[in-house]
Structure formats: C-alpha cells, structure tokens
Design a protein around this motif. Structure first.
Motif, mmCIF file in Angstrom:
data_model
loop_
_atom_site.group_PDB
_atom_site.id
_atom_site.type_symbol
_atom_site.label_atom_id
_atom_site.label_comp_id
_atom_site.label_asym_id
_atom_site.label_seq_id
_atom_site.Cartn_x
_atom_site.Cartn_y
_atom_site.Cartn_z
ATOM 1 N N PRO A 49 0.815 -1.188 0.000
ATOM 2 C CA PRO A 49 0.000 0.000 0.000
ATOM 3 C C PRO A 49 0.867 1.263 0.000
ATOM 4 N N CYS A 50 0.237 2.373 -0.352
ATOM 5 C CA CYS A 50 0.904 3.668 -0.247
ATOM 6 C C CYS A 50 -0.051 4.646 0.433
ATOM 7 N N ILE A 51 0.501 5.737 0.902
ATOM 8 C CA ILE A 51 -0.300 6.730 1.604
ATOM 9 C C ILE A 51 0.268 8.108 1.336
ATOM 10 N N THR A 52 -0.620 9.071 1.182
ATOM 11 C CA THR A 52 -0.192 10.436 0.917
ATOM 12 C C THR A 52 0.382 11.098 2.160
ATOM 13 N N ARG A 53 0.912 12.269 1.976
ATOM 14 C CA ARG A 53 1.573 12.991 3.066
ATOM 15 C C ARG A 53 0.632 13.265 4.239
ATOM 16 N N SER A 54 -0.593 13.605 3.923
ATOM 17 C CA SER A 54 -1.557 13.925 4.982
ATOM 18 C C SER A 54 -2.217 12.672 5.553
ATOM 19 N N GLY A 55 -2.115 11.576 4.807
ATOM 20 C CA GLY A 55 -2.825 10.352 5.191
ATOM 21 C C GLY A 55 -4.213 10.267 4.594
ATOM 22 N N GLY A 56 -4.605 11.287 3.848
ATOM 23 C CA GLY A 56 -5.951 11.313 3.294
ATOM 24 C C GLY A 56 -6.158 10.431 2.090
ATOM 25 N N GLY A 57 -5.078 9.998 1.468
ATOM 26 C CA GLY A 57 -5.186 9.137 0.297
ATOM 27 C C GLY A 57 -4.394 7.866 0.489
ATOM 28 N N THR A 58 -5.019 6.725 0.189
ATOM 29 C CA THR A 58 -4.333 5.435 0.292
ATOM 30 C C THR A 58 -4.655 4.608 -0.947
ATOM 31 N N TYR A 59 -3.790 3.673 -1.229
ATOM 32 C CA TYR A 59 -4.032 2.758 -2.347
ATOM 33 C C TYR A 59 -3.408 1.424 -1.991
ATOM 34 N N TYR A 60 -4.114 0.338 -2.357
ATOM 35 C CA TYR A 60 -3.665 -1.001 -1.996
ATOM 36 C C TYR A 60 -3.526 -1.881 -3.223
ATOM 37 N N ALA A 61 -2.469 -2.671 -3.222
ATOM 38 C CA ALA A 61 -2.362 -3.708 -4.233
ATOM 39 C C ALA A 61 -3.471 -4.741 -4.008
ATOM 40 N N ASP A 62 -3.899 -5.398 -5.076
ATOM 41 C CA ASP A 62 -4.988 -6.366 -4.975
ATOM 42 C C ASP A 62 -4.669 -7.491 -3.987
ATOM 43 N N ALA A 105 -1.143 10.391 -7.443
ATOM 44 C CA ALA A 105 -1.216 9.662 -8.707
ATOM 45 C C ALA A 105 0.093 8.940 -9.032
ATOM 46 N N VAL A 106 1.196 9.561 -8.700
ATOM 47 C CA VAL A 106 2.500 8.939 -8.946
ATOM 48 C C VAL A 106 2.665 7.691 -8.089
ATOM 49 N N MET A 107 2.271 7.786 -6.845
ATOM 50 C CA MET A 107 2.395 6.640 -5.937
ATOM 51 C C MET A 107 1.483 5.499 -6.393
ATOM 52 N N VAL A 108 0.280 5.825 -6.810
ATOM 53 C CA VAL A 108 -0.657 4.787 -7.250
ATOM 54 C C VAL A 108 -0.121 4.090 -8.500
ATOM 55 N N THR A 109 0.359 4.872 -9.450
ATOM 56 C CA THR A 109 0.905 4.291 -10.678
ATOM 57 C C THR A 109 2.075 3.365 -10.376
ATOM 58 N N ALA A 110 2.961 3.813 -9.502
ATOM 59 C CA ALA A 110 4.117 2.993 -9.138
ATOM 60 C C ALA A 110 3.676 1.690 -8.476
ATOM 61 N N THR A 111 2.678 1.770 -7.627
ATOM 62 C CA THR A 111 2.173 0.556 -6.961
ATOM 63 C C THR A 111 1.586 -0.397 -7.989
ATOM 64 N N LYS A 112 0.781 0.126 -8.895
ATOM 65 C CA LYS A 112 0.160 -0.717 -9.937
ATOM 66 C C LYS A 112 1.200 -1.378 -10.820
ATOM 67 N N ARG A 113 2.264 -0.659 -11.115
ATOM 68 C CA ARG A 113 3.315 -1.165 -12.009
ATOM 69 C C ARG A 113 4.324 -2.057 -11.283
ATOM 70 N N GLY A 114 4.231 -2.125 -9.971
ATOM 71 C CA GLY A 114 5.239 -2.882 -9.233
ATOM 72 C C GLY A 114 6.588 -2.204 -9.237
ATOM 73 N N ASP A 115 6.567 -0.880 -9.369
ATOM 74 C CA ASP A 115 7.804 -0.109 -9.450
ATOM 75 C C ASP A 115 8.232 0.325 -8.062
ATOM 76 N N TYR A 116 9.401 -0.127 -7.615
ATOM 77 C CA TYR A 116 9.876 0.271 -6.290
ATOM 78 C C TYR A 116 11.092 1.184 -6.361
ATOM 79 N N SER A 117 11.423 1.641 -7.566
ATOM 80 C CA SER A 117 12.562 2.548 -7.700
ATOM 81 C C SER A 117 12.140 3.972 -7.348
ATOM 82 N N GLY A 118 13.116 4.821 -7.140
ATOM 83 C CA GLY A 118 12.834 6.238 -6.967
ATOM 84 C C GLY A 118 12.449 6.677 -5.579
ATOM 85 N N MET A 119 12.377 5.746 -4.633
ATOM 86 C CA MET A 119 12.090 6.154 -3.261
ATOM 87 C C MET A 119 13.336 6.800 -2.662
#
Length: 132
Positions: A49-62, A105-119
C-alpha cells in the motif's frame, strides 16, 4: 541523518493479525509520501500500500486489499501497517520507504506497475512469518 526503522514483525499463525510500525527521524515526516513494500525469498519486491503525506489518500495492491490498512501519525513521525487474515503467502521481509512530496497519482501508478525505484529513503525491514 535520516533514519527509517521498521518494527513489529514476528511469527503468526495463518488467519492472525500483526501491526507493523515505521518510525522516521531526521526528516520532516509530513513532507513524505510513504509506501510499504515486501519481499519474499526468491521473489521480486512488491509494493503493497501507499499513503499520501496527509494520510488522506491510500491505495492497496490487490493482493492485500481488504486485509491490510496503512495509516500514519505525523505527530509521531510514524507509519503503520495493520494486517489481518494473514496467509502463508504474506510471509516476507516488510520495508517502508519515503518519497519527498510525491503526488498521489504517482504513488498509485508505481504501486500498480510494481515499481519500487525512486524512493528517497528505505528502512532495513522487519520479518513477517506466517505459519500454516
């Protein structure tokens, strides 16, 4: 000096629960979007999962949707991962990572793509083992 430290891993029976924590120091925590990753032996690193700076947005892998909850407490510089209904396939080293001012949107795209680079910063991980 920035430090990111995970804790809370352990051995749990299938169907059980665990809560992981990730504490960051040396940075302004609410400037960073955060992600949890995991890596099982012999497998690719997976962003869960990922979470925005404020915590207001989250996204989870299936693979974890409906079972895991990511949250953060910016006052405590801490990120959490509450895990329920754990399965043997959840066994992995779990890492948290921070990305400076990353848009949702960047975090969600990276999660969907399985991209762990750039952190920008990574912890050393905490081991979660689920017995069947």
């Amino acid at each position: 000096q920035v430090q990111v430290v995970e804790s809370g891993g352990g051995l749990v029976q299938s169907g059980g629960s665990l809560r992981l924590s990730c504490t960051a120091s040396g940075l302004t925590f609410d400037d960073y979007a955060m992600r949890w990753f995991r890596q099982a032996p012999g497998k690719e690193r997976e962003g869960v999962p990922c979470i925005t700076r404020s915590g207001g947005g989250t996204y989870y892998a299936d693979s974890v949707k409906g079972r895991f909850t990511i949250s953060r407490d910016n006052a405590k510089n801490t990120l959490y991962l509450q895990m329920h209904s754990l399965k043997p396939e959840d066994t992995a080293m779990y890492y948290c990572a921070a990305k400076f001012r990353a848009p949702y949107a960047v975090m969600v795209t990276a999660t969907k793509r399985g991209d762990y680079s750039g952190m920008d910063y990574w912890g050393k991980g905490t081991l979660v083992t689920i017995s069947s």
